[in-house]
Design a protein around this motif. Structure first.
Motif, PDB file in Angstrom:
ATOM      1  N   MET B   1       2.103 -85.003  42.317  1.00  0.00           N
ATOM      2  CA  MET B   1       1.151 -85.275  41.222  1.00  0.00           C
ATOM      3  C   MET B   1       0.420 -83.988  40.834  1.00  0.00           C
ATOM      4  O   MET B   1      -0.144 -83.314  41.679  1.00  0.00           O
ATOM      5  CB  MET B   1       0.143 -86.348  41.693  1.00  0.00           C
ATOM      6  N   ILE B   2       0.469 -83.643  39.545  1.00  0.00           N
ATOM      7  CA  ILE B   2      -0.260 -82.468  39.059  1.00  0.00           C
ATOM      8  C   ILE B   2      -1.520 -82.953  38.336  1.00  0.00           C
ATOM      9  O   ILE B   2      -1.430 -83.804  37.449  1.00  0.00           O
ATOM     10  CB  ILE B   2       0.614 -81.635  38.093  1.00  0.00           C
ATOM     11  N   SER B   3      -2.664 -82.432  38.758  1.00  0.00           N
ATOM     12  CA  SER B   3      -3.907 -82.838  38.088  1.00  0.00           C
ATOM     13  C   SER B   3      -4.283 -81.799  37.039  1.00  0.00           C
ATOM     14  O   SER B   3      -4.183 -80.596  37.260  1.00  0.00           O
ATOM     15  CB  SER B   3      -5.028 -83.010  39.110  1.00  0.00           C
ATOM     16  N   VAL B   4      -4.686 -82.325  35.875  1.00  0.00           N
ATOM     17  CA  VAL B   4      -4.919 -81.474  34.711  1.00  0.00           C
ATOM     18  C   VAL B   4      -6.275 -81.787  34.090  1.00  0.00           C
ATOM     19  O   VAL B   4      -6.662 -82.960  34.003  1.00  0.00           O
ATOM     20  CB  VAL B   4      -3.824 -81.729  33.639  1.00  0.00           C
ATOM     21  N   VAL B   5      -6.986 -80.745  33.665  1.00  0.00           N
ATOM     22  CA  VAL B   5      -8.157 -80.916  32.803  1.00  0.00           C
ATOM     23  C   VAL B   5      -7.806 -80.282  31.450  1.00  0.00           C
ATOM     24  O   VAL B   5      -7.325 -79.145  31.400  1.00  0.00           O
ATOM     25  CB  VAL B   5      -9.415 -80.240  33.395  1.00  0.00           C
ATOM     26  N   ILE B   6      -8.017 -81.041  30.384  1.00  0.00           N
ATOM     27  CA  ILE B   6      -7.772 -80.514  29.034  1.00  0.00           C
ATOM     28  C   ILE B   6      -9.108 -80.087  28.433  1.00  0.00           C
ATOM     29  O   ILE B   6     -10.029 -80.894  28.316  1.00  0.00           O
ATOM     30  CB  ILE B   6      -7.095 -81.569  28.138  1.00  0.00           C
ATOM     31  N   VAL B   7      -9.196 -78.820  28.075  1.00  0.00           N
ATOM     32  CA  VAL B   7     -10.445 -78.269  27.531  1.00  0.00           C
ATOM     33  C   VAL B   7     -10.259 -78.092  26.023  1.00  0.00           C
ATOM     34  O   VAL B   7      -9.544 -77.189  25.579  1.00  0.00           O
ATOM     35  CB  VAL B   7     -10.786 -76.923  28.214  1.00  0.00           C
ATOM     36  N   GLY B   8     -10.858 -78.980  25.261  1.00  0.00           N
ATOM     37  CA  GLY B   8     -10.663 -78.979  23.808  1.00  0.00           C
ATOM     38  C   GLY B   8      -9.820 -80.176  23.437  1.00  0.00           C
ATOM     39  O   GLY B   8      -8.778 -80.432  24.040  1.00  0.00           O
ATOM     40  N   PHE B   9     -10.291 -80.935  22.439  1.00  0.00           N
ATOM     41  CA  PHE B   9      -9.618 -82.201  22.157  1.00  0.00           C
ATOM     42  C   PHE B   9      -9.346 -82.346  20.665  1.00  0.00           C
ATOM     43  O   PHE B   9      -9.621 -83.367  20.043  1.00  0.00           O
ATOM     44  CB  PHE B   9     -10.485 -83.358  22.694  1.00  0.00           C
ATOM     45  N   GLY B  10      -8.794 -81.274  20.089  1.00  0.00           N
ATOM     46  CA  GLY B  10      -8.318 -81.324  18.700  1.00  0.00           C
ATOM     47  C   GLY B  10      -6.902 -81.874  18.680  1.00  0.00           C
ATOM     48  O   GLY B  10      -6.499 -82.628  19.557  1.00  0.00           O
ATOM     49  N   ASN B  11      -6.137 -81.479  17.659  1.00  0.00           N
ATOM     50  CA  ASN B  11      -4.766 -81.982  17.509  1.00  0.00           C
ATOM     51  C   ASN B  11      -3.905 -81.760  18.747  1.00  0.00           C
ATOM     52  O   ASN B  11      -3.306 -82.693  19.275  1.00  0.00           O
ATOM     53  CB  ASN B  11      -4.082 -81.286  16.331  1.00  0.00           C
ATOM     54  N   VAL B  12      -3.849 -80.515  19.210  1.00  0.00           N
ATOM     55  CA  VAL B  12      -2.959 -80.201  20.332  1.00  0.00           C
ATOM     56  C   VAL B  12      -3.451 -80.900  21.599  1.00  0.00           C
ATOM     57  O   VAL B  12      -2.667 -81.520  22.323  1.00  0.00           O
ATOM     58  CB  VAL B  12      -2.856 -78.673  20.543  1.00  0.00           C
ATOM     59  N   GLY B  13      -4.760 -80.824  21.843  1.00  0.00           N
ATOM     60  CA  GLY B  13      -5.328 -81.466  23.034  1.00  0.00           C
ATOM     61  C   GLY B  13      -5.026 -82.961  23.068  1.00  0.00           C
ATOM     62  O   GLY B  13      -4.622 -83.507  24.096  1.00  0.00           O
ATOM     63  N   ASP B  78     -10.578 -68.126  40.200  1.00  0.00           N
ATOM     64  CA  ASP B  78      -9.291 -68.169  40.909  1.00  0.00           C
ATOM     65  C   ASP B  78      -8.529 -69.485  40.762  1.00  0.00           C
ATOM     66  O   ASP B  78      -7.719 -69.839  41.617  1.00  0.00           O
ATOM     67  CB  ASP B  78      -9.489 -67.847  42.408  1.00  0.00           C
ATOM     68  N   ARG B  79      -8.817 -70.207  39.711  1.00  0.00           N
ATOM     69  CA  ARG B  79      -8.001 -71.394  39.439  1.00  0.00           C
ATOM     70  C   ARG B  79      -6.992 -71.035  38.330  1.00  0.00           C
ATOM     71  O   ARG B  79      -7.108 -69.993  37.680  1.00  0.00           O
ATOM     72  CB  ARG B  79      -8.879 -72.572  39.010  1.00  0.00           C
ATOM     73  N   LEU B  80      -6.027 -71.950  38.100  1.00  0.00           N
ATOM     74  CA  LEU B  80      -5.030 -71.689  37.054  1.00  0.00           C
ATOM     75  C   LEU B  80      -5.550 -72.179  35.696  1.00  0.00           C
ATOM     76  O   LEU B  80      -5.822 -73.367  35.521  1.00  0.00           O
ATOM     77  CB  LEU B  80      -3.701 -72.380  37.395  1.00  0.00           C
ATOM     78  N   VAL B  81      -5.709 -71.231  34.783  1.00  0.00           N
ATOM     79  CA  VAL B  81      -6.228 -71.536  33.448  1.00  0.00           C
ATOM     80  C   VAL B  81      -5.186 -71.095  32.408  1.00  0.00           C
ATOM     81  O   VAL B  81      -4.753 -69.937  32.416  1.00  0.00           O
ATOM     82  CB  VAL B  81      -7.568 -70.808  33.200  1.00  0.00           C
ATOM     83  N   THR B  82      -4.813 -72.016  31.532  1.00  0.00           N
ATOM     84  CA  THR B  82      -3.797 -71.698  30.520  1.00  0.00           C
ATOM     85  C   THR B  82      -4.343 -71.985  29.121  1.00  0.00           C
ATOM     86  O   THR B  82      -5.292 -72.750  28.960  1.00  0.00           O
ATOM     87  CB  THR B  82      -2.540 -72.573  30.703  1.00  0.00           C
ATOM     88  N   HIS B  83      -3.718 -71.372  28.130  1.00  0.00           N
ATOM     89  CA  HIS B  83      -3.994 -71.799  26.755  1.00  0.00           C
ATOM     90  C   HIS B  83      -2.699 -72.306  26.134  1.00  0.00           C
ATOM     91  O   HIS B  83      -1.630 -72.222  26.764  1.00  0.00           O
ATOM     92  CB  HIS B  83      -4.663 -70.687  25.937  1.00  0.00           C
ATOM     93  N   THR B  84      -2.799 -72.853  24.915  1.00  0.00           N
ATOM     94  CA  THR B  84      -1.647 -73.521  24.284  1.00  0.00           C
ATOM     95  C   THR B  84      -1.225 -72.835  22.986  1.00  0.00           C
ATOM     96  O   THR B  84      -0.513 -73.417  22.173  1.00  0.00           O
ATOM     97  CB  THR B  84      -1.996 -74.986  23.928  1.00  0.00           C
ATOM     98  N   PHE B 108       1.534 -80.290  14.860  1.00  0.00           N
ATOM     99  CA  PHE B 108       0.839 -81.524  15.206  1.00  0.00           C
ATOM    100  C   PHE B 108      -0.127 -81.926  14.098  1.00  0.00           C
ATOM    101  O   PHE B 108      -0.873 -81.086  13.594  1.00  0.00           O
ATOM    102  CB  PHE B 108       0.040 -81.332  16.500  1.00  0.00           C
ATOM    103  N   SER B 109      -0.088 -83.179  13.726  1.00  0.00           N
ATOM    104  CA  SER B 109      -1.083 -83.691  12.785  1.00  0.00           C
ATOM    105  C   SER B 109      -1.715 -84.930  13.379  1.00  0.00           C
ATOM    106  O   SER B 109      -1.072 -85.666  14.129  1.00  0.00           O
ATOM    107  CB  SER B 109      -0.428 -84.077  11.457  1.00  0.00           C
ATOM    108  N   LYS B 110      -2.948 -85.155  13.015  1.00  0.00           N
ATOM    109  CA  LYS B 110      -3.613 -86.403  13.392  1.00  0.00           C
ATOM    110  C   LYS B 110      -2.800 -87.574  12.843  1.00  0.00           C
ATOM    111  O   LYS B 110      -2.218 -87.485  11.766  1.00  0.00           O
ATOM    112  CB  LYS B 110      -5.027 -86.441  12.781  1.00  0.00           C
ATOM    113  N   ASP B 111      -2.783 -88.679  13.563  1.00  0.00           N
ATOM    114  CA  ASP B 111      -2.150 -89.913  13.078  1.00  0.00           C
ATOM    115  C   ASP B 111      -0.664 -89.756  12.802  1.00  0.00           C
ATOM    116  O   ASP B 111      -0.092 -90.479  11.988  1.00  0.00           O
ATOM    117  CB  ASP B 111      -2.822 -90.413  11.773  1.00  0.00           C
TER     118      ASP B 111
END
Lengths: 251, 251
Positions: B1-13, B78-84, B108-111
């Protein structure tokens, strides 16, 4: 049963031939081709316009600039003669016969089958009875058959150049650029497919994304810096300006 | 199991969130959003970066120009931080944490739902172990997961602008032009779909058709005459020249 002679056997002629062959109630009685053809055992073919068979309808599928000439060489009068071009006016056909247009709005390539049912057929004719025949013929191969006058057909064809010729060229430029840089163009194919699919339910204006739309000057500058080739730069700038103009000033 | 936090909740998020929710072995433990959200009953949400939960991986999905700043505001080390992002280099992330990129190459588009399985995921990481984790995560949602360094990712993103942003803008220009002339843009949709479909099995170079490719000066002149708007003319000329150049001089 509608009997048809196809005059010219290039991409459009061949695709129409196959569509008619698969349709009920259409009989392709003959095909005219200037050049010798391979694999044509079951096609009644002639290389001489003076040998054209009698039919309800003659479809001239030759290059645009040869339509007027070929229509003037037909050895009969007062029959229904159509062409298949998007950009040539109906009136360009010779006055010796009744005029019409039967324009399948699609891109055709050798060795690439298309589903004719989805292809809009844009027709017009001088006489109502001929228009009805063209409509019936269209409906035998397509689910979208519309009567469109020459002027609107020319506008459609021009718009088709934007969404097909120009778009395909952008695909080509991307492929050339990525290949030059050792990156796999196939990675873009899902994006290309989705870009086309997206506007089935969304207007292109609403579907627009990207740095030009966001007025993201930093990314635009980076892109122009990555593009070493002046031709690419010019296209990038021209389209970026046009997007800015569309989305900034709300035309 | 990989645990993820998503920072930012626009289209891609939001699209990533839904893809992870549908995947086995991914746990989105938290989402950070600056703004209040509707319909988020079952999302563990925070509006404060100082409240971020512990996770294997933080995915920053914010506008490009905010990535560096947000990554510098994370309250841990020292944690793993990525961008998209397609166009931002991995090194733009703050040095406080281990860096990586998780770039889904799609629009990506809304809806508008997309099938993540078909979306290429381009990843990279500073450390091998992190690269392996990103690859595993990618494979849980996509069938095409590739390691791509920052420079090639930037080139891919630039090419994506050509095939998506610019192409979609050509759709828009066509729609605007036809609407202005009272012609139904929907007639072009089968052509648009086929243009994209055609290059699945044919190189764009071989798929090219149209007046510019044929050097059909008569049709080009007619088109320029139909286009009353100078902005359209400029785009028509620029792309026509580029096609002529490509197909005339065999680059």
């Amino acid at each position: 049963m509608i009997s048809v002679v196809i005059v010219g056997f290039g991409n459009v002629g061949q695709h129409l031939y196959r569509a008619f062959k698969n349709a009920i109630d259409v009989d392709v009685v003959q095909v005219f081709s200037r050049s010798k053809l391979d694999n044509t055992e079951d096609i009644a073919i002639t290389h001489d316009l003076n040998d054209l068979a009698k039919a309800d309808l003659y479809i001239i599928a030759v290059p645009d600039d040869a339509i007027a000439e070929v229509s003037g060489q037909l050895p009969f009068k007062d029959r229904l003669v159509t062409h298949t071009s998007g950009s040539v006016a109906m009136k360009a056909l010779s006055n010796s016969n009744r005029k019409g247009v039967f324009y399948p709005l699609q891109t055709f390539s050798k060795d690439h089958e298309v589903d004719f049912k989805e292809i809009p057929i844009c027709f017009e004719a001088q006489e109502n009875q001929d228009a009805e025949l063209l409509e019936s013929l269209g409906e035998m191969i397509s689910e979208k058959v519309v009567q469109i006058p020459s002027e609107e057909r020319a506008q459609l064809h021009l718009a088709a150049v934007f969404v097909n010729n120009f778009t395909n060229h952008l695909y080509h430029l991307s492929e050339a650029y990525l290949t030059e840089n050792g990156v796999d163009f196939d990675l873009l194919k899902p994006l290309i497919k989705e870009t086309a699919r997206k506007i089935e339910g969304l207007s292109p204006n609403d579907a627009q994304t990207g740095p030009a739309k966001r007025d993201d000057k930093m990314t635009i500058a980076k892109h122009l810096d990555l593009l070493k080739n002046d031709y690419y730069k010019k296209i990038y700038k021209t389209l970026t300006q046009s997007i800015s103009r569309t989305h900034g000033k709300k035309l």
